[in-house]
Structures are given as C-alpha cells and as structure tokens.
Design a protein around this motif. Structure first.
Motif, PDB file in Angstrom:
ATOM      1  N   GLY A 599     -54.940  68.644  39.204  1.00 42.18           N
ATOM      2  CA  GLY A 599     -54.240  67.901  40.240  1.00 42.18           C
ATOM      3  C   GLY A 599     -54.671  66.464  40.381  1.00 42.18           C
ATOM      4  N   SER A 600     -55.626  66.024  39.568  1.00 43.16           N
ATOM      5  CA  SER A 600     -56.119  64.660  39.644  1.00 43.16           C
ATOM      6  C   SER A 600     -56.020  64.019  38.262  1.00 43.16           C
ATOM      7  N   VAL A 601     -55.439  62.815  38.193  1.00 39.82           N
ATOM      8  CA  VAL A 601     -55.305  62.151  36.897  1.00 39.82           C
ATOM      9  C   VAL A 601     -56.687  61.761  36.380  1.00 39.82           C
ATOM     10  N   ASP A 602     -56.892  61.939  35.065  1.00 38.08           N
ATOM     11  CA  ASP A 602     -58.237  61.762  34.528  1.00 38.08           C
ATOM     12  C   ASP A 602     -58.278  61.135  33.143  1.00 38.08           C
ATOM     13  N   THR A 603     -57.121  61.006  32.462  1.00 35.82           N
ATOM     14  CA  THR A 603     -57.115  60.532  31.085  1.00 35.82           C
ATOM     15  C   THR A 603     -56.159  59.353  30.949  1.00 35.82           C
ATOM     16  N   GLU A 604     -56.636  58.266  30.332  1.00 35.09           N
ATOM     17  CA  GLU A 604     -55.807  57.075  30.185  1.00 35.09           C
ATOM     18  C   GLU A 604     -54.634  57.343  29.240  1.00 35.09           C
TER      19      GLU A 604
END
Length: 710
Positions: A599-604
């Motif tokens: 649920g949380s963005v983590d990768t560019e």
C-alpha cells in the motif's frame, strides 16, 4: 450562400512555441492570403470547446506552421511530438511508441476526435495512423482527462485534419529528399504529397495523397541503426489517402464525410546484428533476408459528422465513426512450429482491432445572464480485438469485445468577472466479453498451455473534474484543476500472460479499470513580448499499471500496482522583436510504484514509464520577406533509479532548418542532429536491458524540401 464559419481561420501563437519567423515567411508567400483572424483559438479536443489560454488545465496547441517546421527536420511523428510537447518522452525512432509516455502515463490519440488508441491490446503504434501532411494542428491536453473516455490517463493528443481552402480550386504539391551526411545510397529517402481542395456553392471538398520511401538510418558513427522487432520506420514505404466532402444545409447546419487510409510496410533487406550492452556496443543491422513477412501498419478511418450552430438555441455536434486497425510484427523466437519438412520455424503475430462508435455533444451558453455555459453528451464505443499468429493461425490473444457507454455533463460558471469555475461529471459503463480460450506454450510446438474460462465482467466508474481560472491582472492568470482519467489495462497482455490453471475472466483482478487522479496548479503570464507558464502536477492511481519485461517468459507484463507521479513544467517565450523569437521549456518528473503490495510506493519508475528531465531551447528568425531560420536544442539530463542497470546517461541534440521563398514555391532545408552526436536512445538505456534492443540514435541527417501552392 455565404457561410462565415467555413472561411474563418483561427490563428494562435502558443505561449510555449511561437514561430513568427516561419509564419512571416509563409504569409508573404501568397499576397492574396486574407488577414488572419486573431480571435482566441477554439480547442476542439475539449468537449465544451474551450478557448486556448482560458482552461484550468494546461493545453498546448501545435499549429500547422510548427508542424511544417518540424517536418523540414524529421518525418518521425514520435520525434515531432517529443520536440513540441513538454513532458512527452524522447522518441524511440521506431514504428512503436511503447515507452513513449506523456506525464508518465499513456496518452489517448485521436484524429478529429476518433480514438486511435487500442484499449484491449495496445500495439503501441497509435501515433502512426495518419501522415502529418494531412494534419492542420495538434491539440494537446496535459494530464488525465475523461472528456473523450477510455485511455487518456496521461492526456489527450488530438490530430485535427485539414479543411478545404476558400476558392473553387486550390492545389498543393510537395516533395522532400532525405539523406545521411555521407550520402549513402541505402540511406536515401523521398516523399511526395499532393492536395486539392475548394468550395463550390454549398459544397466543400478536399482530397490528398502522400507516398514516402525511407532509407536505412545511420548513427553518429556512420553505422546502420539496428532493426527492432516491434516495428521499424527505416527501410519502409508508407502512403496515405485522405478525403473530405462537406455540404451546408443552411448557414447553421453542416454535414461532412471524411475518410483516411494509412499504410506503412517495412522493408525486407536487413537483419539485426545484436550489440553488447555491457561493452557499450549498440545493435546494428546488415544486408540479409529476414525470416517471415515484413511488418506493417494498416489503418482505415471513416467518419460522418453533423453540426448545427443553433438548434433551439444550442450548438449540436454529432458523429459516427468506424476504424479498422491491422498491425503485423516481425518474427520472434518465442513461437516455434514445425513446417512441412519437419523443421522448426518461428512465427510472428498480427493485431486486429475494429472500432465502431458515436459521439453526441450539446453546448448551451448565455445562461444566467451570460455567466453559465453547459455541455452535455453521450459517447458510445464498441471495440473487437484479437491477436493471431500469422503462419500457424493460432490464437495468441482471444477475440475480446469491449462495449462502452458514457453520458457526461460539463459546466462553466463565471462566479466573478475575474473568476471562472469549471466542473463536470462523466459516468462510464463498460462491459468486456471474452470466450473460453487456451494460452500458447512458447516452448512446445505441439500443445497449448493453460485453459482459461471466459466471461463478461462489467465495470462502472463515475469520474469527476473541477477547476478554477482566476484572472489576477491583465497579464497574470492562475488556475487549478482536479480531473480523473479512465483506462483499461492492456487486456491482451493480461490474457496471453496467464500461467496458472483455473483462472476465470470474471474474477481476474488484473482486468479492473485504471482510474488516475490528476491534480494541477499553474500560472500564465503575458507581458507584451514575454510569456511564461508554470505548471505543477500530481498523478496518482491506487491500482495503476506499470509495464515490465519478463525475460524468463519473453513477454511484457502489466503489473497492477499503486503508482504516484509528480512533475513540473515551465514553458516560456521571448519575442525579441517582430523578427526574432526565443522559446524555452524545462520539465521534471519523478514517480514511484508499490512493488511489494503493502500500500506504500517504494520503487522508482524507470525510463519505460517516465521521461527524463528535459531542457529545450529554440530560436526562430525571419531575416527578410524571403528567408527564415530555426534552431532548436534539447538536453536530456542523467537519471538514477533503484535498478543501476537502467540508469540513464543524458545527451544533448541540436537541429536546424531554413525556409526560402522562391519566385515560384518555397524551399526548405533541415538538419537533424546537427553536431552528429553519437548516443544511445533513452529507451535503450533506461527502458529495457537487452543486447538486441540497445539502439543508437540517428546521426546527422539532411532533408531538402520544396512546396508549391497554386
């Protein structure tokens, strides 16, 4: 009968891309040309026909003069868009716009409002469906929009085609010759185009044709640029047939029938020579006999429209359309089969898509003491798509039928003299129908892989938009906007990639729609000879799609992930005097996705999904009534991402052109990549790790053109 709406020409020099030098040269080319109408330009891509410079969302209008200026340098449609549209990715220089994104997402391509994008099986060729010689201007809406329905999660790019010129008979002839800087015979190309148009009584007509032969491309080291499986522009032949016939029932009513057929076929004279990405050696090509049949794009569009400028006090626009799209791709090592001699051969795929649709729009202005304008309408679409293997007639993507119905309501209310409110709502009802099918096992020539149960899932989405425009002073305007875009994932990519037994179309989460939220704030400034526009945007999707390559299975997959994108666009113009014009733009974007599903963005996001930071500069000059010049440069900045193999080493490119009015006609000369820079394209560096797709960009290229209007 006199029809004022027939002969009125809308002229605009956008804030970002004024071209007075070329415009002046063209205006002087015909002393009988009527004085231009300097009223604000109506942007037809907005359903309420907004005026350019008065929208709560950033809009760019690319004029015919700008298109001609770019065509003097390059005939690659992707390159033209990249040169002229802020936040559009660098061109791949191939017959494929995969990896060419707009604000980090997919744009919806239209031709006169008719969708060219294929929502069910994205062939990534939807910007190559019409020759730019048939286009009068290009209207660009930045950011997610639901105004034309499915597909505009990144924005809208609408090609507005040419209309009949005033007078009974007008003709145009054009020729262009292209060559690399060493004038290699294999690098020569040419283009011919012809147009005839006019108005007679209540009728107006236009007919046009073009044919183009492209040679091979050479890079800055004078090596042949590599051949790509998804599709090639080099060593290809294309033609376009275009026509319009209009009839004025009276001063307010017009009926128009238009037709366009575009076809591009690749050559069969070259085969790829893989490069070495680790060693920095690009993929090239050599003379040879490629396997299979040449790839092609074949697109036919027919459109019947009716307009009434005063239907019980309303402005009515209606159109029905049909589009037939066919695309064949090159042979790949992923589809083996046994021929009649028992030898293993490899197949190639063909996309087939047929659209049938209608759009109805009703505009009413002048309400509430001329403060309120209302637009209502209904859009209908049916799309049938499948992907087949050419030689064995196996089904790669089963026939999928998509039906879409969408009513909408849009309003514009002038709350105070300097403050205007914009708001709207659109309801999308969509149904997808897929029969039972079996996927193809790419490693076995005798049996299928997984059986999938068909289904007919339906989707309902209500989409909103709201914005304000505040005219702070006579030279400063502020705006803010919230809009939602509606898109489907690449259904074909999902279906062909199913690897687990027991899947059911009705329960596949990957087939859920993509809803993108776009928030934007901006400011426009106009100080006589100076113009500036600033825009900051955020584009989020809780269940978006990130394109990635599965090297083990040899397929592209659309990962359904939460994605967040942030960006800044700065565009400016300085009119030094009546003869010289300077323009500049800078764009910055960054984005992340939720790859672990927490649920949380983590990768560019990589270059496959987002463009690099870009600085563009241009100088246009009219030296006298005969000669004008244009010089443009763009620099793509380095980008580092989480995956070190997809980091991008930036590069800069410079182009130049001149136009000269002859006693009869006009000549142009353009140079693409003026400094003969040797570089690896953005997609090859930052989009895909592959020795086969490690392409250098095109080196110094000359284009000589001549045009005659009579």
């Amino acid at each position: 009968m006199f029809h004022p709406t027939k002969t009125r020409t809308a002229w605009l020099v956008p804030v970002m891309l004024g071209l007075p030098g070329l415009a002046a040269a063209q205006a002087s080319d015909d002393e009988t040309t009527a004085s231009p109408d300097l009223s604000p330009l109506v942007v037809t891509a907005t359903r309420n026909k907004s005026l350019a410079g008065e929208t709560p969302q950033k809009v760019t209008v690319i004029t015919r003069e700008q298109i001609e200026q770019q065509l003097a340098i390059t005939d690659d449609p992707g390159q033209v868009l990249s040169n002229l549209i802020p936040s559009y990715s660098p061109s791949r220089q191939k017959l494929s716009n995969a990896g060419e994104t707009f604000r980090g997402r997919s744009p919806l391509f239209l031709v006169d409002g008719v969708p060219q994008t294929n929502p069910l099986r994205d062939s990534a060729r939807d910007s190559y469906t019409i020759d730019l010689s048939m286009v009068e201007r290009i209207e660009v809406i930045h950011g997610a929009s639901a105004e034309h329905g499915l597909g505009a999660t990144g924005g809208i790019i609408n090609y507005v085609t040419k209309r009949a010129d005033a007078g009974e008979l007008n003709q145009h002839v054009g020729v262009r010759l292209t060559s690399d800087d060493d004038f290699e015979s294999e690098g020569f190309g040419h283009k011919l185009d012809y147009r005839i148009s006019g108005q007679r009584g209540d009728w107006d007509y236009l007919a046009a044709a073009s044919r183009q032969q492209r040679g091979v491309f050479y890079d800055g080291n004078d090596d042949v640029v590599g051949i790509a499986y998804p599709g090639e522009l080099q060593d290809s032949t294309s033609y376009d047939l275009f026509g319009k016939l209009g009839y004025w029932l009276d001063d307010d009513q017009n009926l128009e029938l238009s037709f366009n057929h575009f076809e591009l076929e690749e050559g069969d004279d070259y085969v790829p020579v893989p490069g070495d990405r680790d060693a920095g050696i690009p993929t090239t090509a050599r003379k040879g006999d490629p396997d299979g049949d040449p790839g092609y794009n074949e697109v036919t569009k027919a459109r019947l429209s009716y307009s009434h400028a005063d239907w019980f006090g309303n402005e009515l626009d209606a159109q029905v359309y049909r589009q037939r799209f066919r695309a064949r791709f090159a042979t790949t090592p992923y589809f083996p089969f046994l021929d009649d001699n028992g030898e293993t051969r490899f197949d190639q795929t063909r996309n087939e898509s047929d659209k049938l649709g209608a759009k109805f729009t009703l505009n009413r202005s002048g309400l509430l003491d001329d403060r309120l304008a209302v637009t209502a309408g209904l859009d209908l679409l049916q799309d049938e798509t499948r992907q087949m293997l050419v030689h064995t007639e196996r089904t790669y993507v089963p026939e999928s039928r998509f039906r879409n119905l969408a009513p909408f309501l849009q309003g514009e209310f002038q709350l105070l003299d300097p403050l205007t409110l914009h708001a709207g709502v659109r309801h999308e009802y969509a149904e997808l129908d897929v029969d039972d099918f079996s996927t193809i096992d790419r490693s076995n020539v005798t049996q299928d892989n997984v059986t999938v149960q068909g289904g007919d899932p339906s989707f309902d989405e209500t989409l909103f938009n709201a914005g304000i425009v505040y005219q702070a002073t006579d030279w400063a305007q502020l705006y803010a906007n919230y809009s939602e875009g509606f898109g489907m994932p690449d259904v074909g990519r999902v279906l062909r990639g199913i690897g687990e037994p027991g899947q059911d179309i009705d329960t596949l989460l990957q087939l859920q729609p993509i809803v993108t939220d776009n928030r934007e704030i901006g400011a426009r400034f106009d100080w006589d000879r100076y113009g500036l526009e600033l825009s900051y945007y955020e584009s989020d999707s809780d269940f978006g799609e990130r394109l990635a390559f599965d090297s083990d299975r040899g397929i592209w997959v659309g990962n359904r992930e939460k994605t967040e994108i942030r960006g800044l666009e700065v565009t400016g113009e300085m009119r030094v005097n009546d003869a010289h014009d300077l323009t500049v733009s800078y764009t910055h974007a960054e984005g992340e996705s939720d790859t672990d599903g927490d649920g949380s963005v983590d990768t560019e996001l990589t270059g496959l999904n987002i463009a690099p930071d870009t600085l563009k500069l241009a100088w246009s000059a009219a030296w006298n009534d005969r000669l004008s010049t244009h010089l443009q440069s763009r620099y793509y900045f380095d980008r580092s991402v989480d995956d070190p193999e997809l980091e991008f080493d930036g590069y800069g490119l410079v182009d130049a052109s001149l136009a000269y009015r002859l006693p009869v006609g006009r000549a142009t000369f353009g140079i693409e990549n003026l400094t003969d820079e040797q570089y690896i394209t953005y997609y090859s560096q930052a989009g895909r790790i592959s020795d086969d797709y490690y392409f250098a960009g095109r080196g110094r290229t000359f284009t000589l053109g001549y045009q005659l209007d009579f």
